[in-house]
Structure formats: structure tokens, C-alpha cells
Design a protein around this motif. Structure first.
Motif, PDB file in Angstrom:
ATOM      1  N   ILE A   8       1.719   2.740  -6.639  1.00  0.00           N
ATOM      2  CA  ILE A   8       2.567   1.725  -6.008  1.00  0.00           C
ATOM      3  C   ILE A   8       2.192   0.372  -6.588  1.00  0.00           C
ATOM      4  O   ILE A   8       1.048  -0.075  -6.434  1.00  0.00           O
ATOM      5  N   LEU A 139      10.580   2.197  -0.773  1.00  0.00           N
ATOM      6  CA  LEU A 139       9.583   3.189  -0.362  1.00  0.00           C
ATOM      7  C   LEU A 139      10.235   4.488   0.094  1.00  0.00           C
ATOM      8  O   LEU A 139       9.768   5.585  -0.246  1.00  0.00           O
ATOM      9  N   ILE A 156       6.175   3.716  -8.036  1.00  0.00           N
ATOM     10  CA  ILE A 156       6.955   3.034  -6.997  1.00  0.00           C
ATOM     11  C   ILE A 156       6.745   1.529  -7.140  1.00  0.00           C
ATOM     12  O   ILE A 156       5.606   1.057  -7.187  1.00  0.00           O
ATOM     13  N   ILE A 202      -2.784   1.721  -5.478  1.00  0.00           N
ATOM     14  CA  ILE A 202      -1.955   0.605  -5.035  1.00  0.00           C
ATOM     15  C   ILE A 202      -2.454  -0.649  -5.736  1.00  0.00           C
ATOM     16  O   ILE A 202      -3.617  -1.030  -5.602  1.00  0.00           O
TER      17      ILE A 202
END
Length: 277
Positions: A8, A139, A156, A202
Motif C-alpha cells: 500500500i 481500498l 494499492i 505500507i
């Protein structure tokens, strides 16, 4: 152990604000279920050049993506190319610049919005172009793609934090609230992904200045977080600052594939290589 990875990239999220606001992820840190590193972004601290850095592990002087105006296909081997070459499935839900870098440039708004073609570098994708496309939709689009196609590598990329930062600056209520919203969204999905055994990373492409811009060399513009949830990575807060060029080869390590010959050889502190098959 699974070799599936979810990345992400929260666009424009600076290190200090992420540490202050991502409450559930900080809970995972406090309970030894996650690791945190500070990453120093490459230069220029702009989006399109740093998408290329994150996905190919090459600097702007090598890859030629030197500004946001470089509308062209990458000439480098990306994580999408590498997963495809190794017989793994990949997918992305991202701003359309990512599609332009690896599938087709310029972006065709009708034909390239949704992509399902295993012959392309990005095999399964959903791409947006409105800067205010909601992070919640990004998301959930990604989760729907994950459930349908079961990719080994899922990328993402929500843009909302960057949009609020550029509009109001990094010290604004609006910027902080957008990161809080991202934290709430991740808190809904992370337990699902963790239970299914994904390695989860992330991070961000770049940070944000108090004036609402980026592209320069200040710590606010360059320092971004890297949270890792993986049994291969020792939990806790790690003090060593990680170069952004190390991100792509780290993903290769977790995917259990060989990095490209242009990626740097970097040993992430806390990474247990002995567990790699």
C-alpha cells in the motif's frame, strides 16, 4: 509460509504524521506484530518518478522518469514484469500514471480503466484519474480485485492524503484527518490480510512540506514510513534509515523471486533471510 505480498503506497504521507495518526498500525507495533522503518525517498521527491523508484528499484538518472511530465512507458524491469516472468499473478489499483508507466502510455480512459490481460506487465488492474477519487473506493476496489483474482503481488495506491496535503499543507487539520481516515480503512482490512498470511508493506512515495508542496530535499518532503507486517521481519521500531531504492528488492525477497540486475543489494535490518525458500 505464503509468498504473497500486498503493498500500500499512501501517496504524500510523511513519516512523522503517519507515526502520530495510524493508531491500529501503532497498536500492531506495540504488540510486536509489525515493524517500522524510516525511508529516505529518492529525488526528485515527486510522484511519477518515485512510483518508478518503488516499482523498479532504479533512480531517476537511470530510468529517465525525471518529472511528473514524463508520460512514457518505463524502460526498466518492474515488480510487475518480474512477477509475471516468474509465473506469479499481479494486480494493481492505482492512479493512472502507474498504468502509463508499465502497460500503455498515454492512458486511454475507456480502454485502460479496467484491465484483465495476463500478457501485460500489470495483469489485473483498476485505475482512476480523478485526484479526489475516494481512498475508501481505492481500498475496496483492491479488496474486490484480491478476492476475484488472488494475485501474489497486489499494489494499492490511494491519493487522498497527497491531495489534502497539497491543498492545506502538512500541518493542517485536513491533512491529519485524511491520514486518520486511511488508518481506519486499513484497520478494517489488515486483520483479513494478516489472517490469510500476506506479507504487508505500507509506505509512501514522498512526504509533504508545511507549505503544501514537495519535490525538494527537506526531511518533511523526503522522510516516509515503511510499516511491515511479516513473519520474516523482526517486529519493532528500527533505527536505521532505509534507502528507497531498497524497497523493490525487499518485495522480491518476500515474493521469493530474484530481483532485477539493476536493483541494489541491500540487507534490511531485521529481515530473516533464513526463512526464505
Amino acid at each position: 509460509m505464503s509468498n504473497k505480498v500486498i503493498v500500500i503506497v499512501v501517496d504524500g504521507m510523511r513519516y512523522d504524521k503517519a507515526c502520530e495518526t495510524l493508531g491500529f498500525i501503532q497498536h500492531l507495533l506495540e504488540t510486536n506484530q509489525a515493524a517500522l522503518y524510516k525511508v529516505k525517498s529518492e529525488l526528485p521527491s515527486l510522484s511519477r518518478p518515485l512510483y518508478e523508484v518503488l516499482l523498479t528499484g532504479t533512480p531517476a538518472s537511470v530510468n529517465g522518469i525525471t518529472s511528473n511530465q514524463a508520460v512514457q512507458l518505463s524502460t526498466e524491469k518492474s515488480l510487475f514484469h518480474l512477477t509475471k516472468e516468474n509465473g506469479l499473478r499481479n494486480g494493481a489499483v492505482a492512479y493512472y500514471w502507474v498504468s502509463e508507466l508499465y502497460n500503455r502510455a498515454p492512458f486511454h480512459f475507456v480502454e485502460d480503466r479496467e484491465q484483465e490481460d495476463e500478457s501485460k506487465p500489470i495483469q489485473y488492474g483498476k485505475f482512476y484519474w480523478d485526484d479526489d477519487y475516494p481512498d475508501s473506493h481505492v481500498l475496496m476496489d483492491a479488496e474486490a480485485l484480491r478476492r476475484k483474482y488472488d494475485p501474489h503481488f497486489l499494489y494499492i495506491h490511494p491519493l487522498g492524503v497527497d491531495v489534502k496535503g497539497e491543498a492545506f499543507g502538512s500541518e493542517s487539520k485536513e491533512y491529519r484527518e485524511q491520514i486518520l481516515k486511511m488508518g481506519s480503512l486499513l484497520a478494517q482490512l489488515l486483520p483479513i490480510w494478516m489472517k490469510e498470511g500476506y506479507h504487508i508493506l505500507i509506505t509512501s512515495d514522498h512526504g509533504m512540506s508545511e507549505y503544501g508542496n514537495h519535490g525538494g530535499i527537506t526531511d518533511g518532503e523526503r522522510d516516509v514510513p515503511l510499516f511491515i507486517i511479516s513473519p520474516k521481519v523482526e517486529p519493532g521500531v528500527h533505527s536505521e534509515v532505509v534507502p528507497q531504492l531498497a524497497f523493490a528488492p525487499l518485495v522480491c525477497e518476500l515474493l521469493e523471486i530474484e530481483p532485477s540486475d539493476k536493483m541494489v543489494n541491500y540487507s534490511l535490518p531485521g529481515l530473516n533471510r533464513k526463512m526464505t525458500v
